[in-house]
Design an enzyme around this catalytic site. Structure first.
Site, mmCIF file in Angstrom:
data_model
loop_
_atom_site.group_PDB
_atom_site.id
_atom_site.type_symbol
_atom_site.label_atom_id
_atom_site.label_comp_id
_atom_site.label_asym_id
_atom_site.label_seq_id
_atom_site.Cartn_x
_atom_site.Cartn_y
_atom_site.Cartn_z
ATOM 1 N N GLY A 23 93.662 -62.438 27.838
ATOM 2 C CA GLY A 23 93.094 -63.643 27.226
ATOM 3 C C GLY A 23 93.485 -63.761 25.777
ATOM 4 O O GLY A 23 94.354 -63.028 25.292
ATOM 5 N N ASN A 24 92.864 -64.690 25.085
ATOM 6 C CA ASN A 24 93.121 -64.841 23.660
ATOM 7 C C ASN A 24 91.816 -65.191 22.959
ATOM 8 O O ASN A 24 90.787 -65.373 23.603
ATOM 9 C CB ASN A 24 94.207 -65.891 23.415
ATOM 10 C CG ASN A 24 93.795 -67.242 23.942
ATOM 11 O OD1 ASN A 24 92.889 -67.870 23.424
ATOM 12 N ND2 ASN A 24 94.451 -67.683 25.023
#
Ligand code: CTP
Length: 437
Positions: free
Chosen positions: A221-222
């Site tokens: 993810g980020n």
């Protein structure tokens, strides 16, 4: 008021049953929108909500008349120093007194000394709202530059219903924040403080960050918070747009009046954005989007296989050292696809950049705009401590004609408002060939 200071808001409360909603509004202004709020109730308002409530919630002294603390000249000072005066609810009586320039209590005196934007949210029975006397007073106030909001329709004090309800506190707090933001940007024409210049436009916005699963419990993810995309959505809705918000893993409340479509991965986001742009997501056949803004951080890669069980330390795909190897494959570039298919009249991309040996933030932004071919690119400098999730952002808007518009550091709502201004200024064409604005 300078960019970083808390806005000084006078919240006038007149004597209607909806005064109880002003207590929630006060909280929202103070906590969500970082305002210092002074409450000025009328005597009649105190029949509905007592002085102690206002004093405790605002943390400031409360008075209704001009004879308290006379040495501090409150009837002049409060109005002069305010960045916004918001009267909610504004009763028929308050509107009448304000329209006639009376100054027989602290609130009406403050209205006469205020040189900042003044917003009034009327609330009363339908008959009182529709009475020619009230309508004439509203017209007078509007002609003088007061932003008199339309009351909402719905259930009134008793069993009856009709126009006259106070809009919900969230909506009023949004209006206040928008007016403050535009006033801070130097907008001083009352008509421009609360524009509905996106009315009739269909807008699609992606927000947040995609998550690409590795196994049932893990993902790549980020750190995108989704706040800028959400600010774009609420601002567009407030300016009258019909908004679809494709939301990737965002934990924020849905903005008022916005249709939110939750997604997880880049592939889900792609499908949702393309569908919303084509109008195929809407059973009523809304038609092609006018504007699409890709504010989401979309993962460029995803694991090429997703394990159907939790990956163990001793996994089959481990290399010689016993470390699992994750092979990534490329995700589709949604923005590029939107451009290729001209999915909307105006296509806006985002770029979070840090400078490097090959060029500074703007040089990377320019190269990305050319590569992606979108109409506008909002370039966000995320070098150093200017990382994701900060309250204040500094962006530059680049356009396909070579325009460079650096914006002063500001909150997400203010940035969102400026992005919509840039969208409206962009000389794109709608499918019928008519200019967007
Ligand atoms: N974007 C997209 N689909 C992707 C990746 C990015 O639509 N698979 C969009 C983002 O929503 C953003 C813009 O493209 O509006 C720029 O994103 P960014 O990650 O900066 O672009 P990249 O092409 O991946 O550039 P870089 O080479 O810097 O990673």
């Amino acid at each position: 008021m300078d960019g970083g200071a808390r806005a000084r808001v006078v919240l006038g409360v007149s004597g209607g049953i909806a005064a109880y909603k002003a207590a929630v509004l006060l909280r929202l202004l103070a906590e969500r929108h970082a305002c210092d709020v002074t409450v000025i109730p009328t005597e009649a308002a105190l029949h509905f909500v007592g002085e102690a409530t206002w004093a405790a919630l605002s943390g400031r002294p409360v008075s209704t008349g001009v004879w308290d603390e006379v040495h501090r000249v409150p009837h002049v000072r409060l109005g002069q120093q305010a960045d916004l005066v918001l009267v909610a609810p504004a009763t028929a009586d308050l509107l009448a007194r304000a329209a006639h320039g009376l100054a027989d209590d602290l609130l009406t005196a403050t209205l006469l000394t205020a040189r900042c934007p003044v917003v009034m949210a009327p609330a009363m029975h339908t008959e009182m709202w529709e009475h020619p006397a009230t309508q004439a007073n509203v017209a007078t106030l509007r002609a003088r530059g007061v932003l008199v909001l339309e009351p909402a329709s719905g259930r009134l004090t008793g069993a009856d219903a009709g126009p006259g309800r106070l809009p919900e506190p969230e909506a009023l707090a949004e209006v206040a924040a928008r007016v403050l933001a535009r006033a801070r940007r130097g907008v001083d024409r009352p008509a421009d403080l609360l524009p509905s210049d996106l009315a009739g436009r269909r807008v699609v916005i992606s927000a947040g960050g995609t998550r690409e699963p590795l196994d049932p419990v893990r993902y790549l993810g980020n750190r995108s918070s989704g706040r800028q995309g959400y600010a774009l959505a609420s601002t567009a809705a407030a300016r009258g747009a019909d908004v679809v918000l494709i939301s990737a893993n965002v934990e924020l409340p849905a903005p008022a009046g916005v249709h939110v479509v939750p997604v997880g991965t880049a592939l889900e986001l792609r499908e949702a954005v393309l569908g919303a742009c084509a109008g195929t997501d809407d059973p009523a056949g809304a038609g092609r989007a006018d504007v699409v803004v890709m504010a989401a951080a979309v993962a460029d890669f995803r694991p090429d296989t997703v394990a159907d069980h939790k990956i163990k330390k001793s996994h089959d795909s481990a290399d010689d050292d016993g470390v699992p190897v994750v092979r990534l494959i490329r995700n589709p570039d949604v923005l590029a696809e939107l451009v290729r298919t001209r999915a909307a009249a105006v296509i806006v991309g985002f770029a979070a950049e840090t400078g490097d040996a090959e060029g500074d933030v703007l040089a990377h932004g320019r190269a990305k705009l050319a590569r992606k071919g979108c109409d506008l690119l909002v370039v966000n400098d995320v070098s150093g401590d200017k990382v994701f999730g900060k309250e204040v952002t500094e962006v530059t808007i680049l356009d396909g004609a070579g325009g460079v518009r650096p914006l002063p550091a500001a909150g997400k709502d203010e940035i969102a408002d400026a992005i919509w201004d840039a969208v409206l200024a962009w000389p794109a064409s709608t499918p019928t060939g008519a200019p967007l604005e």
